[in-house]
Design an enzyme around this catalytic site. Sequence first.
Site, short mmCIF file in Angstrom:
data_model
loop_
_atom_site.label_atom_id
_atom_site.label_comp_id
_atom_site.label_asym_id
_atom_site.label_seq_id
_atom_site.Cartn_x
_atom_site.Cartn_y
_atom_site.Cartn_z
N GLY A 14 18.72 -13.68 -68.11
CA GLY A 14 17.42 -13.97 -68.72
C GLY A 14 16.30 -13.79 -67.71
O GLY A 14 15.41 -14.62 -67.61
N THR A 16 13.96 -11.51 -67.66
CA THR A 16 12.86 -10.67 -68.15
C THR A 16 11.56 -11.44 -68.35
O THR A 16 10.50 -10.85 -68.40
CB THR A 16 13.23 -10.02 -69.50
OG1 THR A 16 13.56 -11.08 -70.41
CG2 THR A 16 14.41 -9.08 -69.36
N THR A 39 17.98 -8.95 -73.21
CA THR A 39 18.71 -8.60 -74.44
C THR A 39 18.45 -7.17 -74.92
O THR A 39 19.27 -6.62 -75.64
CB THR A 39 18.35 -9.57 -75.59
OG1 THR A 39 16.93 -9.61 -75.73
CG2 THR A 39 18.89 -10.95 -75.34
N ASN A 63 31.43 -9.18 -78.31
CA ASN A 63 31.92 -7.91 -77.78
C ASN A 63 31.06 -7.42 -76.62
O ASN A 63 31.57 -7.03 -75.57
CB ASN A 63 31.95 -6.83 -78.88
CG ASN A 63 33.05 -7.11 -79.86
OD1 ASN A 63 34.06 -7.73 -79.51
ND2 ASN A 63 32.86 -6.69 -81.10
N ASN A 84 20.45 -18.63 -66.17
CA ASN A 84 19.15 -19.10 -66.69
C ASN A 84 18.94 -18.83 -68.17
O ASN A 84 18.25 -19.60 -68.84
CB ASN A 84 18.04 -18.43 -65.87
CG ASN A 84 16.71 -18.54 -66.55
OD1 ASN A 84 16.05 -19.58 -66.50
ND2 ASN A 84 16.29 -17.47 -67.23
N SER A 136 18.25 -28.71 -68.53
CA SER A 136 16.99 -29.21 -69.11
C SER A 136 17.02 -30.74 -69.01
O SER A 136 18.09 -31.34 -68.91
CB SER A 136 16.93 -28.80 -70.58
OG SER A 136 15.99 -29.59 -71.28
N TYR A 149 20.68 -28.27 -78.87
CA TYR A 149 20.25 -27.94 -77.51
C TYR A 149 20.86 -28.92 -76.51
O TYR A 149 21.42 -28.52 -75.48
CB TYR A 149 18.72 -27.99 -77.47
CG TYR A 149 18.08 -27.46 -76.21
CD1 TYR A 149 18.15 -26.11 -75.87
CD2 TYR A 149 17.35 -28.31 -75.37
CE1 TYR A 149 17.51 -25.63 -74.72
CE2 TYR A 149 16.72 -27.83 -74.23
CZ TYR A 149 16.80 -26.50 -73.92
OH TYR A 149 16.17 -26.02 -72.79
N LYS A 153 23.35 -28.33 -73.34
CA LYS A 153 22.92 -28.61 -71.96
C LYS A 153 23.75 -29.75 -71.33
O LYS A 153 23.98 -29.74 -70.12
CB LYS A 153 21.42 -28.93 -71.92
CG LYS A 153 20.51 -27.74 -72.33
CD LYS A 153 20.62 -26.55 -71.40
CE LYS A 153 19.54 -25.51 -71.66
NZ LYS A 153 19.63 -24.33 -70.77
#
Length: 243
Positions: A14, A16, A39, A63, A84, A136, A149, A153
Amino acid sequence: MKIDFQGKIALVTGGTKGIGRQVAEDLLSLGADVYVTGTSSLPPVDLPVGNERYLAVDFTDRNKTERFFEVVAKMDRIDVCINNAGINRINPIDETLIEDWDDISAVNLDAPFMMVRCVSKIMKANNYGRIINVSSVFGVISKAWRVLYSMSKFGLRGLTVSSAIDLAPFNILVNSVSPGFVVTELTQRILGSAEMERMAAELPIGRFAQPEEISRSILFLASDLNTYITGHNLIIDGGFVNV
Ligand SMILES: NC(=O)c1ccc[n+]([C@@H]2O[C@H](COP(=O)([O-])OP(=O)(O)OC[C@H]3O[C@@H](n4cnc5c(N)ncnc54)[C@H](OP(=O)(O)O)[C@@H]3O)[C@@H](O)[C@H]2O)c1
């Protein structure tokens, strides 16, 4: 004393946007070679920069995820791994969807587990590794509508603690960080501007964190300055959980 990542190879999932993007840029500026994941099948237009390489993977697709880990498993060295990538969908417990749990658990929990399993083999061979799982405050406490969530976590905490025990003899330190509220697209999407403003006023520190304030702590735990902290969860929340 100086944080230095010269000669280190890092992998940031992650990477980006948001917290992951900040960590990747900070690692690059401190001398690391960095692999980031996102992604989209092609790297975003402003990526990669400098000594950065982009790997595409959507962790909700089993996959693609397995193919991604086949690529990672072939790497000779990974010194630093930042788990992350994360998603959130909110609903009261009686309205939660199993499809949402499938996606949240795949990204927030299965992927970090598969990553630690995979990179620890490489790190063991090199007798060196630093792994940081981005959790988190809702992996420590919770809040209305955060059941899926929080389930993911809190699970990440188990991964951190247990793998830290297994990997400590190999100079591989595994820690997690638990940010409170950070100004990123995820926060904007889940809370919206009005709620962000209302909540900021309730935080002891009076504002949300910027991604660089989370990145700095991650970088310390991921650096050679950290030689003895493992299995720890560092809460970075401006005092939120103490109220
Ligand atoms: N923001 C906060 O206030 C906050 C607070 C506590 C904890 N956190 C945690 O911090 C981490 C980063 O959050 P953020 O706010 O920076 O999020 P963000 O801005 O939404 O960025 C999420 C990153 O994860 C990647 N990602 C999303 N879905 C994915 C999937 N299905 N498979 C693989 N990668 C995927 C995204 O890649 P693409 O852009 O390519 O889709 C992006 O790089 C998460 O684990 C989150 O739970 C955030």
